[in-house]
Design a protein around this motif. Structure first.
Motif, PDB file in Angstrom:
ATOM      1  N   TYR A 103      10.990  23.327  34.031  1.00 51.84           N
ATOM      2  CA  TYR A 103      11.749  22.732  32.993  1.00 51.84           C
ATOM      3  C   TYR A 103      10.657  22.186  32.126  1.00 51.84           C
ATOM      4  O   TYR A 103       9.563  21.586  32.532  1.00 51.84           O
ATOM      5  N   TYR A 127      10.848  18.969  29.018  1.00 51.12           N
ATOM      6  CA  TYR A 127      11.438  17.926  28.586  1.00 51.12           C
ATOM      7  C   TYR A 127      11.063  17.484  27.325  1.00 51.12           C
ATOM      8  O   TYR A 127       9.603  17.373  26.940  1.00 51.12           O
ATOM      9  N   ARG A 161      16.433  18.676  27.939  1.00 56.68           N
ATOM     10  CA  ARG A 161      15.514  19.373  28.696  1.00 56.68           C
ATOM     11  C   ARG A 161      16.250  20.781  28.914  1.00 56.68           C
ATOM     12  O   ARG A 161      17.321  20.982  28.829  1.00 56.68           O
ATOM     13  N   LEU A 198       7.552  19.697  33.467  1.00 52.88           N
ATOM     14  CA  LEU A 198       8.061  18.952  34.703  1.00 52.88           C
ATOM     15  C   LEU A 198       7.688  19.708  35.772  1.00 52.88           C
ATOM     16  O   LEU A 198       7.833  19.143  37.153  1.00 52.88           O
ATOM     17  N   THR A 205      11.672  23.303  39.299  1.00 51.33           N
ATOM     18  CA  THR A 205      13.027  23.645  38.901  1.00 51.33           C
ATOM     19  C   THR A 205      13.739  22.820  39.904  1.00 51.33           C
ATOM     20  O   THR A 205      13.855  23.293  41.128  1.00 51.33           O
ATOM     21  N   PRO A 206      14.655  21.756  39.944  1.00 48.25           N
ATOM     22  CA  PRO A 206      15.593  21.136  41.108  1.00 48.25           C
ATOM     23  C   PRO A 206      16.229  22.199  41.577  1.00 48.25           C
ATOM     24  O   PRO A 206      16.859  23.119  40.899  1.00 48.25           O
ATOM     25  N   GLU A 210      15.689  16.470  42.492  1.00 49.30           N
ATOM     26  CA  GLU A 210      16.035  16.451  41.101  1.00 49.30           C
ATOM     27  C   GLU A 210      14.676  15.909  40.666  1.00 49.30           C
ATOM     28  O   GLU A 210      13.819  15.605  41.262  1.00 49.30           O
ATOM     29  N   ALA A 211      14.663  15.864  39.329  1.00 45.00           N
ATOM     30  CA  ALA A 211      13.371  15.193  38.574  1.00 45.00           C
ATOM     31  C   ALA A 211      13.975  13.846  37.611  1.00 45.00           C
ATOM     32  O   ALA A 211      15.108  13.874  37.314  1.00 45.00           O
ATOM     33  N   ILE A 212      13.087  13.088  37.586  1.00 48.66           N
ATOM     34  CA  ILE A 212      13.381  11.961  36.789  1.00 48.66           C
ATOM     35  C   ILE A 212      12.512  11.893  35.477  1.00 48.66           C
ATOM     36  O   ILE A 212      11.182  11.580  35.876  1.00 48.66           O
ATOM     37  N   ALA A 213      12.933  12.475  34.350  1.00 45.71           N
ATOM     38  CA  ALA A 213      12.072  12.554  33.051  1.00 45.71           C
ATOM     39  C   ALA A 213      12.134  11.509  32.394  1.00 45.71           C
ATOM     40  O   ALA A 213      13.211  10.735  32.219  1.00 45.71           O
TER      41      ALA A 213
END
Lengths: 234, 118
Positions: free
Chosen positions: A133, A135, A145, A175, A178-179, A209-212
């Motif tokens: 990803y 962002y 994103r 990132l 990919t979640p 998941e990701a926390i951007a």
């Protein structure tokens, strides 16, 4: 990395104390089952190895010793480990092998009028951002994103278009994952953060998941792809 | 009345006495407190059931509840009575500094960040 939640639906960690076979003074590092003959306890993971993972420690083991101590103090070294097989851990994204390195900043040189390609000021193909990803940090798409679906030198291509046209000067960060996918991730030297400056390579982790947020405080929430209590030992 | 204390202990007798004093093996005549003391001395994380958590003077021992809200109550065995269950996790104050810093940074990031789930 720190315990975020458990994917089984409970948010409760399961903490056990185990004997270790490695010195450690760092909190939040992955420990692995020690299946070696003569293995005397759990061992530390490596930057690219997390097979038969056990969990992440909440205290430190100190110095591993094997010889009888002159003061007859106990030679056993214990550490407390969160052992939930489906625990999700929050790992800071680092832009290098060192702790807390800012993620690489990509600045758009030009963007197409359809939101499907961006030409960056530096290579997005080495390390390859394909299938990860991107962002947007600044510009009309800030906070949005999109997944990169192919790369060629400095050009990133997308299938789902950006909401607005990308303008020259817009900034982005990768990132590194990919979640929902099982990614090959490399941890940084301290084993507490994910090295986000590399194309997916290393040990198997499931990315939940990701926390951007920004280049210095973005996270991947990951679980072990190969946990020794998960019923699929390898 | 004078209390006479023997003064001529040999080195071996002193060593044996020290070992006996240091050694702890839990049995029906002792308690888990010595085990807990060992963990506290080593600065390990300590897990205590509700009844023992109430009696544990964390401040004196330089301990505190885990700073992360999701790790204050964890499942495991009480380090004093060994009973399994949902217990309170105490960490050494030196470790708590780092745990708190990580938790605060993550909380801020989650508040202002974008959650990306595919």
């Amino acid at each position: 990395m720190e315990f975020a939640y458990d994917l089984s639906g409970s948010s409760t960690a399961f903490v056990k104390k185990y004997q270790v076979a490695a010195s450690n003074t760092v909190l939040g590092v992955p420990y692995l089952q020690n299946a070696a003959s003569g293995g005397t306890g759990i061992v530390l993971g490596t930057t690219t190895g997390a097979a038969n993972a056990l969990g992440v420690n909440v205290d430190t083991a100190g110095t591993y010793v094997t010889a009888q101590q002159s003061d007859n103090s106990d030679t056993q070294r214990l550490t407390s480990v969160i052992v939930n097989p489906h625990a999700a851990y929050r790992a800071l994204l680092s832009g290098g092998a060192g702790d807390g390195t800012a993620m690489t900043l990509f600045t758009a040189v030009s963007g197409g009028s359809d939101g499907l390609t961006i030409v960056m000021d530096q290579s997005v193909a080495s390390p390859d951002l394909d299938e990860t990803y991107l962002y947007c940090l600044t510009g009309a798409n800030a906070g949005l994103r999109r997944k990169v679906t192919s790369t060629s030198t400095t050009t990133a291509t997308f299938i789902v278009a950006w909401r607005f046209d990308v303008a020259a000067g817009d900034t982005f960060m990768g990132l590194g994952a990919t979640p929902t996918q099982t990614e090959a991730l490399t941890l940084n030297t301290s084993l507490t953060q994910v090295n986000g400056s590399l194309a997916p390579t290393g040990a198997a982790y499931n990315v939940v998941e990701a926390i951007a947020n920004d280049r210095s405080s973005s996270y991947l929430v990951i679980s072990f792809g190969d946990h020794c209590f998960s019923g699929r030992p390898t | 009345m004078d209390i006479l204390i023997r003064q001529d202990f040999t080195k071996d007798e002193i060593k044996r006495a020290e070992i006996a004093r240091l050694e702890f093996r839990k049995n029906r005549f002792t308690s888990g407190v010595s085990h807990l003391d060992d963990l506290v001395t080593l600065g390990k994380a300590v897990l205590l059931c509700d009844s023992h958590a109430r009696k544990f003077n964390a401040k004196t021992s330089k301990y505190e509840k885990h700073p992360a809200e999701n790790l204050r109550r964890v499942i495991g065995n009480c380090d004093l009575c060994n009973m399994p269950g949902l217990h309170t996790l105490f960490v050494n104050s030196s470790d708590a500094v780092e745990h708190r810093r990580n938790w605060e940074r993550a909380r801020t990031s989650m508040e202002y960040g974008t959650i990306i789930s595919n």
